[in-house]
Design a protein around this motif. Structure first.
Motif, mmCIF file in Angstrom:
data_model
loop_
_atom_site.group_PDB
_atom_site.id
_atom_site.type_symbol
_atom_site.label_atom_id
_atom_site.label_comp_id
_atom_site.label_asym_id
_atom_site.label_seq_id
_atom_site.Cartn_x
_atom_site.Cartn_y
_atom_site.Cartn_z
ATOM 1 N N LYS A 1 -4.334 -0.816 -1.157
ATOM 2 C CA LYS A 1 -5.759 -0.597 -1.049
ATOM 3 C C LYS A 1 -6.202 0.287 -2.257
ATOM 4 C CE LYS A 1 -6.646 -3.133 2.721
ATOM 5 N NZ LYS A 1 -7.411 -4.163 2.758
ATOM 6 N N PHE A 2 -5.580 1.412 -2.566
ATOM 7 C CA PHE A 2 -6.311 2.267 -3.429
ATOM 8 C C PHE A 2 -5.528 2.447 -4.934
ATOM 9 C CE2 PHE A 2 -7.182 3.741 0.739
ATOM 10 C CZ PHE A 2 -8.248 3.571 0.796
ATOM 11 N N ASN A 3 -4.226 1.656 -4.935
ATOM 12 C CA ASN A 3 -3.499 1.812 -6.198
ATOM 13 C C ASN A 3 -3.103 2.894 -6.375
ATOM 14 O OD1 ASN A 3 -2.095 0.373 -8.264
ATOM 15 N ND2 ASN A 3 -3.434 1.003 -9.620
ATOM 16 N N ARG A 4 -2.865 3.919 -5.290
ATOM 17 C CA ARG A 4 -2.469 5.149 -5.392
ATOM 18 C C ARG A 4 -0.966 5.339 -4.736
ATOM 19 N NH1 ARG A 4 -4.921 10.376 -2.285
ATOM 20 N NH2 ARG A 4 -3.528 11.731 -3.540
ATOM 21 N N THR A 5 -0.176 6.154 -5.457
ATOM 22 C CA THR A 5 1.237 6.326 -4.957
ATOM 23 C C THR A 5 1.207 7.825 -4.258
ATOM 24 O OG1 THR A 5 2.426 5.056 -6.725
ATOM 25 C CG2 THR A 5 3.679 6.512 -5.391
ATOM 26 N N LEU A 6 1.697 7.671 -2.814
ATOM 27 C CA LEU A 6 1.762 8.932 -2.276
ATOM 28 C C LEU A 6 3.059 9.362 -1.988
ATOM 29 C CD1 LEU A 6 -0.732 8.141 0.777
ATOM 30 C CD2 LEU A 6 -1.320 9.356 -1.365
ATOM 31 N N SER A 7 3.314 10.853 -1.982
ATOM 32 C CA SER A 7 4.663 11.346 -1.631
ATOM 33 C C SER A 7 4.809 11.291 0.026
ATOM 34 C CB SER A 7 4.759 12.971 -2.035
ATOM 35 O OG SER A 7 3.862 13.648 -1.208
ATOM 36 N N ASP A 8 5.857 11.425 0.289
ATOM 37 C CA ASP A 8 6.143 11.382 1.899
ATOM 38 C C ASP A 8 5.208 12.398 2.640
ATOM 39 O OD1 ASP A 8 7.867 9.308 1.414
ATOM 40 O OD2 ASP A 8 9.656 10.587 1.890
ATOM 41 N N GLU B 1 2.374 13.768 1.478
ATOM 42 C CA GLU B 1 0.933 13.177 1.415
ATOM 43 C C GLU B 1 0.664 12.242 2.571
ATOM 44 O OE1 GLU B 1 -0.526 14.078 -3.199
ATOM 45 O OE2 GLU B 1 0.928 12.165 -2.467
ATOM 46 N N ALA B 2 1.443 11.507 2.798
ATOM 47 C CA ALA B 2 1.257 10.148 3.574
ATOM 48 C C ALA B 2 1.516 10.888 4.917
ATOM 49 C CB ALA B 2 2.198 9.076 3.404
ATOM 50 N N TYR B 3 2.365 11.796 5.193
ATOM 51 C CA TYR B 3 2.638 12.520 6.704
ATOM 52 C C TYR B 3 1.288 13.129 6.926
ATOM 53 C CZ TYR B 3 4.336 15.774 10.068
ATOM 54 O OH TYR B 3 4.965 16.570 11.392
ATOM 55 N N GLU B 4 0.752 13.851 6.076
ATOM 56 C CA GLU B 4 -0.427 14.749 6.480
ATOM 57 C C GLU B 4 -1.662 13.912 6.729
ATOM 58 O OE1 GLU B 4 -1.040 17.366 3.082
ATOM 59 O OE2 GLU B 4 0.735 18.578 3.288
ATOM 60 N N ILE B 5 -1.696 12.730 6.039
ATOM 61 C CA ILE B 5 -2.920 11.528 6.250
ATOM 62 C C ILE B 5 -2.566 11.094 7.481
ATOM 63 C CG2 ILE B 5 -3.944 9.498 5.402
ATOM 64 C CD1 ILE B 5 -3.113 10.409 2.593
ATOM 65 N N LEU B 6 -1.663 10.586 7.724
ATOM 66 C CA LEU B 6 -1.450 9.972 8.893
ATOM 67 C C LEU B 6 -1.372 10.851 10.124
ATOM 68 C CD1 LEU B 6 -0.566 7.124 10.436
ATOM 69 C CD2 LEU B 6 1.531 7.771 10.006
ATOM 70 N N GLY B 7 -1.084 11.781 10.093
ATOM 71 C CA GLY B 7 -1.088 13.065 11.068
ATOM 72 C C GLY B 7 -2.544 13.349 11.521
ATOM 73 N N ARG B 8 -3.587 13.405 10.572
ATOM 74 C CA ARG B 8 -4.754 13.783 10.723
ATOM 75 C C ARG B 8 -5.275 12.501 11.411
ATOM 76 N NH1 ARG B 8 -5.390 16.278 5.149
ATOM 77 N NH2 ARG B 8 -5.106 14.134 4.528
ATOM 78 N N LYS C 1 4.307 2.910 6.079
ATOM 79 C CA LYS C 1 3.209 2.059 6.077
ATOM 80 C C LYS C 1 2.052 2.605 5.580
ATOM 81 C CE LYS C 1 4.679 -0.869 9.846
ATOM 82 N NZ LYS C 1 4.496 -1.538 11.084
ATOM 83 N N THR C 2 1.766 3.738 5.692
ATOM 84 C CA THR C 2 0.899 4.522 5.081
ATOM 85 C C THR C 2 0.878 4.470 3.540
ATOM 86 O OG1 THR C 2 0.367 6.112 6.924
ATOM 87 C CG2 THR C 2 -0.471 6.755 5.122
ATOM 88 N N LYS C 3 1.956 4.868 2.951
ATOM 89 C CA LYS C 3 2.137 4.617 1.649
ATOM 90 C C LYS C 3 1.872 3.308 1.215
ATOM 91 C CE LYS C 3 5.853 7.017 0.048
ATOM 92 N NZ LYS C 3 7.207 7.615 -0.153
ATOM 93 N N GLU C 4 2.402 2.289 1.901
ATOM 94 C CA GLU C 4 2.262 1.048 1.385
ATOM 95 C C GLU C 4 0.759 0.410 1.477
ATOM 96 O OE1 GLU C 4 4.133 -1.682 4.124
ATOM 97 O OE2 GLU C 4 6.212 -0.920 3.291
ATOM 98 N N ILE C 5 -0.030 1.006 2.422
ATOM 99 C CA ILE C 5 -1.460 0.831 2.243
ATOM 100 C C ILE C 5 -2.198 1.515 1.354
ATOM 101 C CG2 ILE C 5 -3.661 1.150 3.606
ATOM 102 C CD1 ILE C 5 -1.858 0.901 6.394
ATOM 103 N N TYR C 6 -1.794 2.731 0.919
ATOM 104 C CA TYR C 6 -2.507 3.344 -0.229
ATOM 105 C C TYR C 6 -2.292 2.986 -1.368
ATOM 106 C CZ TYR C 6 -5.153 7.144 1.990
ATOM 107 O OH TYR C 6 -6.150 8.024 2.682
ATOM 108 N N LEU C 7 -1.006 2.345 -1.766
ATOM 109 C CA LEU C 7 -0.758 1.634 -3.030
ATOM 110 C C LEU C 7 -1.249 0.186 -3.033
ATOM 111 C CD1 LEU C 7 0.966 1.681 -5.182
ATOM 112 C CD2 LEU C 7 2.794 0.557 -4.229
#
Length: 66
Positions: free
Chosen positions: A23-30, A32-39, A15-21
């Motif tokens: 809202k921000f048109n940015r593709t995250l790696s798993d 990156e999404a793990y680190e963002i969501l963890g914070r 879901k974090t990857k979907e939101i970033y794609l």
């Protein structure tokens, strides 16, 4: 009570990857999404669970109202 660190699961990472794609048109790696969501999870956990004074975390006399 032991301190338990919140850990993102596969659905949260997806879901974090979907939101970033979307809202921000940015593709995250798993990772990156793990680190963002963890914070975000740790932040929300800490603001919703106040620190309690225990033997291992004594009061600081310079910051404690007396």
């Amino acid at each position: 009570m032991p301190f338990i660190v919140p850990v993102p699961d596969a659905e949260g990472i997806r879901k974090t990857k979907e939101i970033y794609l979307r809202k921000f048109n940015r593709t995250l790696s798993d990772q990156e999404a793990y680190e963002i969501l963890g914070r975000v999870m740790r932040y929300l956990f800490l603001i919703n669970n106040p620190c309690y004074v225990t033997d291992s975390t004594p009061e600081n006399p310079t910051t404690t109202n007396r």
